[in-house]
Design a protein around this motif. Structure first.
Motif, mmCIF file in Angstrom:
data_model
loop_
_atom_site.group_PDB
_atom_site.id
_atom_site.type_symbol
_atom_site.label_atom_id
_atom_site.label_comp_id
_atom_site.label_asym_id
_atom_site.label_seq_id
_atom_site.Cartn_x
_atom_site.Cartn_y
_atom_site.Cartn_z
ATOM 1 N N LEU A 1 -2.315 2.857 5.851
ATOM 2 C CA LEU A 1 -2.038 3.087 4.430
ATOM 3 C C LEU A 1 -2.998 2.297 3.536
ATOM 4 O O LEU A 1 -3.371 2.755 2.458
ATOM 5 C CB LEU A 1 -0.583 2.722 4.118
ATOM 6 C CG LEU A 1 0.476 3.496 4.919
ATOM 7 C CD1 LEU A 1 1.877 3.148 4.439
ATOM 8 C CD2 LEU A 1 0.252 5.002 4.831
ATOM 9 N N HIS B 1 0.820 -1.213 0.000
ATOM 10 C CA HIS B 1 0.000 0.000 0.000
ATOM 11 C C HIS B 1 0.853 1.261 0.000
ATOM 12 O O HIS B 1 0.467 2.279 -0.592
ATOM 13 C CB HIS B 1 -0.961 -0.030 1.186
ATOM 14 C CG HIS B 1 -1.865 -1.225 1.150
ATOM 15 N ND1 HIS B 1 -1.675 -2.326 1.958
ATOM 16 C CD2 HIS B 1 -2.940 -1.503 0.355
ATOM 17 C CE1 HIS B 1 -2.608 -3.229 1.692
ATOM 18 N NE2 HIS B 1 -3.385 -2.763 0.734
ATOM 19 N N GLN C 1 -2.789 14.007 -4.838
ATOM 20 C CA GLN C 1 -3.221 13.516 -6.139
ATOM 21 C C GLN C 1 -2.904 14.549 -7.209
ATOM 22 O O GLN C 1 -3.296 15.718 -7.082
ATOM 23 C CB GLN C 1 -4.716 13.209 -6.119
ATOM 24 C CG GLN C 1 -5.068 11.979 -5.304
ATOM 25 C CD GLN C 1 -6.540 11.927 -4.996
ATOM 26 O OE1 GLN C 1 -7.026 12.598 -4.100
ATOM 27 N NE2 GLN C 1 -7.275 11.138 -5.767
ATOM 28 N N LEU D 1 0.562 4.087 -2.917
ATOM 29 C CA LEU D 1 0.396 5.518 -2.660
ATOM 30 C C LEU D 1 1.479 6.328 -3.362
ATOM 31 O O LEU D 1 1.204 7.400 -3.916
ATOM 32 C CB LEU D 1 0.417 5.787 -1.155
ATOM 33 C CG LEU D 1 -0.814 5.297 -0.381
ATOM 34 C CD1 LEU D 1 -0.589 5.434 1.121
ATOM 35 C CD2 LEU D 1 -2.063 6.067 -0.803
ATOM 36 N N LEU E 1 -8.798 6.481 -1.696
ATOM 37 C CA LEU E 1 -8.531 6.911 -3.069
ATOM 38 C C LEU E 1 -9.434 6.183 -4.054
ATOM 39 O O LEU E 1 -9.975 6.790 -4.987
ATOM 40 C CB LEU E 1 -7.063 6.653 -3.420
ATOM 41 C CG LEU E 1 -6.013 7.642 -2.901
ATOM 42 C CD1 LEU E 1 -4.613 7.138 -3.223
ATOM 43 C CD2 LEU E 1 -6.229 9.018 -3.507
ATOM 44 N N LEU F 1 0.237 9.125 -5.927
ATOM 45 C CA LEU F 1 0.346 10.498 -5.452
ATOM 46 C C LEU F 1 1.645 11.125 -5.950
ATOM 47 O O LEU F 1 2.619 10.423 -6.234
ATOM 48 C CB LEU F 1 0.300 10.533 -3.924
ATOM 49 C CG LEU F 1 -0.907 9.878 -3.247
ATOM 50 C CD1 LEU F 1 -0.765 9.949 -1.735
ATOM 51 C CD2 LEU F 1 -2.209 10.533 -3.703
ATOM 52 N N LEU G 1 -0.519 12.627 1.817
ATOM 53 C CA LEU G 1 0.390 11.861 2.674
ATOM 54 C C LEU G 1 1.638 12.703 2.901
ATOM 55 O O LEU G 1 2.345 13.033 1.946
ATOM 56 C CB LEU G 1 0.763 10.531 2.016
ATOM 57 C CG LEU G 1 1.814 9.683 2.738
ATOM 58 C CD1 LEU G 1 1.309 9.211 4.094
ATOM 59 C CD2 LEU G 1 2.223 8.486 1.872
ATOM 60 N N ALA H 1 -6.013 4.359 3.352
ATOM 61 C CA ALA H 1 -5.807 5.508 2.462
ATOM 62 C C ALA H 1 -5.984 5.096 1.005
ATOM 63 O O ALA H 1 -6.580 5.843 0.204
ATOM 64 C CB ALA H 1 -4.426 6.105 2.689
ATOM 65 N N CYS H 2 -5.491 3.917 0.650
ATOM 66 C CA CYS H 2 -5.675 3.415 -0.719
ATOM 67 C C CYS H 2 -7.159 3.193 -1.006
ATOM 68 O O CYS H 2 -7.646 3.508 -2.104
ATOM 69 C CB CYS H 2 -4.895 2.122 -0.921
ATOM 70 S SG CYS H 2 -3.103 2.341 -1.002
#
Length: 332
Positions: free
Chosen positions: A272, A37, A300, A41, A279, A45, A287, A275-276
């Motif tokens: 994390l 993950h 992003q 990210l 998204l 990102l 992050l 967070a994925c």
């Protein structure tokens, strides 16, 4: 119209270390199977903001990131009023005074070196901590200080001298010589004198005797940090969606790189991973990775053009790696 969902902003202190062992450990984060993950990210990102500094600043990079989000970016290094902010958040009436965080400590005295150990290593019970605070209280109160107990290793102190006194973050000093981090400031003379008096007071103090007998660290000094007065009487709140993730702190301060890698793996499978998922659900995610010198925020990017998407697909097909964690974290 429905309210917009706030950006999820993850702030990760101690994501990298400048120590030789810390730098050697960074390539272990490049295994995408161990940290899928984190790698996702970094691929999804892009760097959007960077806060540069050096390892000799009194404030840590993550503290400067938080200070900026609270509107304190104009305050001088080491004068962000973290103690007053945290005290008010826990229900303590700060009464518009200048406060500092008073941390009971063990200063390890070697032949040629002096090292401040992490207060958490004291493993103080609440009963012990309150007893130690009551021993120190008269020495401070006769100088006009106000002391307030919060937790075994978090005591708050108010005094007029703390309005403009810059102090080094406790996280800066743990594992280092505290004398080096004492500010060269007129108001610091009182702090130095109190530290000397506390060291003499606690040397062979009866409260320390059972700790010594049990092989525990003694309380022989203190560290003052987070000094200052809130710019406004009410403490500001962090922006909605901001989250300070502290899981990497303890192992890195203890120079335990095995546990630090394990903490990264735990974060990858929890924070994390979430967070994925955010998204994937269309939520904006930032992050911020913080080291000892600098911090970088990943956000992003704007939607790529058709040609950029073609290039990205080609790079993935050819097996070209995205940004490796070690390359990014080595810059912090």
């Amino acid at each position: 119209m429905p309210a917009s969902i706030p950006t999820q902003h993850l702030i990760l202190p101690f994501a990298a270390s400048l120590s030789e062992l810390g730098q050697q450990a960074l390539p272990r984060l490049d295994d995408a199977q161990q940290l899928p993950h984190l790698h996702q990210l970094l691929a999804r990102l892009s760097p959007s903001r960077r806060l540069d500094g050096d390892e000799y600043a009194l404030s840590m990079p993550h503290e400067r990131v938080l200070a900026s989000s609270l509107g304190w970016q104009e305050l001088a290094d080491g004068t962000q009023p973290w103690a007053a902010w945290q005290a008010q958040a826990t229900g303590i009436d700060t009464n518009d005074k200048a406060w500092g965080l008073l941390s009971p400590c063990h200063w390890l005295m070697g032949r040629e070196t002096l090292t401040l150990l992490d207060p958490d290593e004291l493993r103080l019970s609440e009963v012990e901590a309150r007893a130690f605070l009551e021993v120190l209280r008269p020495w401070f109160e006769e100088e006009g200080w106000t002391l307030v107990y919060a937790t075994p290793t978090r005591w708050y102190a108010a005094h007029p001298s703390l309005v403009s006194l810059p102090t080094a973050s406790l996280d800066r000093v743990i594992g280092r010589n505290p004398d080096v981090w004492m500010p060269d400031h007129p108001q610091a003379r009182l702090i130095k004198r109190l530290q000397n008096e506390v060291q003499m007071l606690m040397y062979e103090h009866p409260l320390n005797a059972p700790r010594e007998a049990a092989g525990q660290l003694t309380v022989n000094s203190f560290w003052l940090s987070g000094t200052g007065q809130l710019p406004n009487q009410a403490a500001p709140a962090l922006p909605e969606g901001s989250q300070l993730v502290t899981a990497l702190r303890a192992p890195l301060l203890a120079s335990n790189l095995v546990d630090w890698i394990a903490a990264w793996q735990t974060l990858d499978n929890t924070v994390l991973k979430a967070a994925c998922a955010a998204l994937d659900a269309g939520q904006a995610v930032d992050l911020t990775l913080c080291g000892e010198r600098s911090a970088t925020t990943l956000s992003q990017p704007p939607r790529p053009s058709f040609s950029q998407r073609l290039i990205g697909h080609a790079q993935r097909w050819l097996g070209r790696p995205a940004t490796l964690p070690s390359a990014l974290l080595a810059t912090l």
